[in-house]
Design a protein around this motif. Structure first.
Motif, PDB file in Angstrom:
ATOM      1  N   THR A 115       8.183  10.412  10.715  1.00 55.01           N
ATOM      2  CA  THR A 115       7.696   9.619  11.829  1.00 55.01           C
ATOM      3  C   THR A 115       6.275   9.138  11.576  1.00 55.01           C
ATOM      4  N   SER A 116       5.951   7.980  12.158  1.00 57.47           N
ATOM      5  CA  SER A 116       4.596   7.429  12.085  1.00 57.47           C
ATOM      6  C   SER A 116       4.185   6.935  13.462  1.00 57.47           C
ATOM      7  N   ARG A 117       2.942   7.224  13.831  1.00 60.06           N
ATOM      8  CA  ARG A 117       2.412   6.766  15.107  1.00 60.06           C
ATOM      9  C   ARG A 117       1.241   5.801  14.936  1.00 60.06           C
ATOM     10  N   ASP A 118       1.060   5.275  13.718  1.00 56.62           N
ATOM     11  CA  ASP A 118      -0.014   4.312  13.478  1.00 56.62           C
ATOM     12  C   ASP A 118       0.480   3.104  12.689  1.00 56.62           C
ATOM     13  N   GLY A 119       1.702   2.704  12.930  1.00 55.21           N
ATOM     14  CA  GLY A 119       2.207   1.489  12.295  1.00 55.21           C
ATOM     15  C   GLY A 119       2.622   1.637  10.855  1.00 55.21           C
ATOM     16  N   GLY A 120       2.903   2.881  10.415  1.00 51.56           N
ATOM     17  CA  GLY A 120       3.420   3.082   9.067  1.00 51.56           C
ATOM     18  C   GLY A 120       2.382   3.429   8.023  1.00 51.56           C
ATOM     19  N   PHE A 121       1.129   3.688   8.434  1.00 54.54           N
ATOM     20  CA  PHE A 121       0.100   4.063   7.462  1.00 54.54           C
ATOM     21  C   PHE A 121       0.170   5.549   7.118  1.00 54.54           C
ATOM     22  N   THR A 122       0.352   6.394   8.114  1.00 51.62           N
ATOM     23  CA  THR A 122       0.475   7.835   7.880  1.00 51.62           C
ATOM     24  C   THR A 122       1.786   8.321   8.464  1.00 51.62           C
ATOM     25  N   GLN A 152       0.845  -1.189   0.000  1.00 52.24           N
ATOM     26  CA  GLN A 152       0.000   0.000   0.000  1.00 52.24           C
ATOM     27  C   GLN A 152       0.884   1.244   0.000  1.00 52.24           C
ATOM     28  N   PRO A 153       0.889   2.040  -1.084  1.00 47.08           N
ATOM     29  CA  PRO A 153       1.644   3.297  -1.077  1.00 47.08           C
ATOM     30  C   PRO A 153       1.114   4.217   0.024  1.00 47.08           C
ATOM     31  N   VAL A 154       2.028   4.790   0.827  1.00 47.37           N
ATOM     32  CA  VAL A 154       1.576   5.549   1.993  1.00 47.37           C
ATOM     33  C   VAL A 154       2.202   6.941   2.123  1.00 47.37           C
ATOM     34  N   VAL A 155       3.344   7.188   1.523  1.00 45.82           N
ATOM     35  CA  VAL A 155       3.951   8.509   1.700  1.00 45.82           C
ATOM     36  C   VAL A 155       4.602   8.954   0.396  1.00 45.82           C
ATOM     37  N   TYR A 156       4.199  10.143  -0.059  1.00 45.55           N
ATOM     38  CA  TYR A 156       4.668  10.727  -1.310  1.00 45.55           C
ATOM     39  C   TYR A 156       5.340  12.072  -1.021  1.00 45.55           C
ATOM     40  N   MET A 191      11.122  10.055  -3.273  1.00 42.64           N
ATOM     41  CA  MET A 191      11.478   9.166  -2.164  1.00 42.64           C
ATOM     42  C   MET A 191      11.903   7.831  -2.737  1.00 42.64           C
ATOM     43  N   TYR A 192      13.179   7.518  -2.578  1.00 45.75           N
ATOM     44  CA  TYR A 192      13.725   6.338  -3.234  1.00 45.75           C
ATOM     45  C   TYR A 192      13.534   5.078  -2.395  1.00 45.75           C
ATOM     46  N   GLY A 193      13.553   5.224  -1.092  1.00 46.24           N
ATOM     47  CA  GLY A 193      13.399   4.071  -0.206  1.00 46.24           C
ATOM     48  C   GLY A 193      13.313   4.532   1.232  1.00 46.24           C
ATOM     49  N   MET A 194      13.231   3.584   2.157  1.00 47.53           N
ATOM     50  CA  MET A 194      13.149   3.930   3.569  1.00 47.53           C
ATOM     51  C   MET A 194      13.641   2.769   4.419  1.00 47.53           C
ATOM     52  N   CYS A 195      14.403   3.090   5.444  1.00 43.38           N
ATOM     53  CA  CYS A 195      14.725   2.152   6.517  1.00 43.38           C
ATOM     54  C   CYS A 195      13.909   2.595   7.729  1.00 43.38           C
ATOM     55  N   ALA A 196      13.143   1.691   8.331  1.00 42.51           N
ATOM     56  CA  ALA A 196      12.252   2.058   9.428  1.00 42.51           C
ATOM     57  C   ALA A 196      12.608   1.285  10.687  1.00 42.51           C
TER      58      ALA A 196
END
Length: 393
Positions: A312-319, A242-246, A261-266
């Protein structure tokens, strides 16, 4: 009622006091520190009267894991760094070279985290011999430190595949990572739990809101720009994306400096998810494919530097909140041949005393540089950046 500015001050002083007076524990210790409020977003802050948020930048140490072996002819990318039982640090890294399969992993050890040795393991054949430090596995994911996992049987996830490594790897949980140098029976200590369809998928954290394992990385083919997707699985076999951040309206769309945004380490830390965004500043006036190919994200590479920004995300990476993402946390080098012209991170931080150490992948040239540079190829290596523990802002 306390005024919020006073609360802000006391919160910061309390965090500082507790951190500076309590003993600092190693990442594997049972001792737990008090909760930190990182102030990376506006959570609990109504007005920041008398204060301003200032993003700190880690101190660069330069290249500490050089690409100097025949199977690293095009470079290497640190993908996991952690501490062994004997106190030494271990680094699992991906190798990039001619005739080296995707996701071929190699191993290095260090006493101080700066000087690294690459032991001869004799486990994988390369170029007619086994005198190398290559591993018969993918890179591991440490779920006990930054993955929101407390089960001791799920401290690590590691992938194994048939030769060549890379596709449809079998996934295993383990309490400890294999002792590659001394334990010939390391396979017996792994518990198979699932599969993944590509070496590009891994695990970052467990989301207990949705009962899912989550991995954050680039979304496949979502024009008009590269973006980050939330890859999730409940059973470690079936995956959803699910795409979530643009990039948003405040990011550059100038074709000479096109933000993506090329990638992310979380990592899951201090009650939230902290995302290290691989920020790509592309030159769309110099595409390296046809106009048609530009419609497929990942098919057009473009020339441009890369840096790391924070969200940062406070809902498990959705927003995701991008309050501090308007500037680089780790900036890219200013020259075309700077050793850190491109900076990417695949690893979670390593606690060293009162510091966090970040092992990043650095590239001495722009992304897709081999298409544009005449007479030289870019090289990929491992560099170290350090900052005081949790002092992001």
């Amino acid at each position: 009622m306390y005024r919020l500015s006073v609360f802000y001050t006391l919160s910061f002083l309390l965090v500082t006091f507790l951190t500076d007076t309590l003993s600092v524990a190693n990442e594997d210790s049972q001792t737990r520190e008090p909760h930190w409020e990182l102030f990376l977003d506006d959570y609990i802050i109504e007005r920041s009267t008398g204060f301003r948020r200032e993003l700190h930048h880690p101190k660069p140490y330069g290249v500490v894991v050089p690409a100097d072996q025949p199977w690293e002819s095009q470079g290497l990318s640190p993908s996991y760094v952690g501490r062994r039982k004997d106190g030494k640090l271990e680094c699992y890294y991906r190798t990039h070279g001619v005739n080296v399969p995707n996701d071929t992993t190699a191993y290095a050890v260090s006493d101080d985290g700066i000087h690294w040795e690459k032991p001869i393991l004799g486990l994988v054949e390369f170029s007619g011999g086994k005198d190398n430090n290559l591993l018969p596995s993918g890179v591991p994911y440490a779920l006990h430190t930054y993955g929101n996992v407390s089960d001791p049987n799920q401290r690590f996830l590691i992938g194994l595949g048939d030769e060549p490594l890379g596709q449809k790897m079998r996934l295993f949980f383990c309490k400890e990572l294999p002792d590659w140098e001394n334990d010939p029976n390391w396979r017996e200590k792994l518990v198979e739990v699932g599969t993944k369809p590509s070496y590009k998928l891994g695990l970052h954290f467990w989301d207990d809101r949705t009962d899912e394992w989550v991995y954050m990385r680039q979304s496949p083919n979502h024009p008009p720009t590269r973006c980050i997707a939330r890859w999730a699985t409940k059973d470690l076999r079936n995956w959803t994306v699910q795409p979530v951040v643009y990039p948003d309206a405040h990011d550059s769309t100038d074709p000479r400096f096109f933000d993506e945004m090329y990638g992310m380490c979380a990592i899951h830390t201090e009650g939230m998810v902290l995302g290290f965004i691989e920020w790509f500043i592309g030159d769309q006036t110099r595409p390296d494919y046809s106009v048609l190919a530009q419609e497929l994200i990942g098919r057009v590479h473009m020339k441009g530097p890369m840096e790391i920004r924070i969200a940062t995300s406070r809902d498990g990476g959705f927003t995701w909140d991008r309050t501090v993402s308007r500037e680089a946390w780790i900036p890219h080098g200013t020259e075309q041949d700077s050793y850190n012209r491109g900076v990417i991170t695949y690893t979670s931080p390593v606690r060293m005393g009162d510091e966090d150490w970040f092992y990043c992948t650095v590239i001495n040239g722009d992304h897709a540089g081999s298409t544009y540079y005449q007479g030289r190829n870019t090289h990929i290596q491992g560099a170290l950046y350090t900052q005081k523990h949790n002092r992001y802002v």
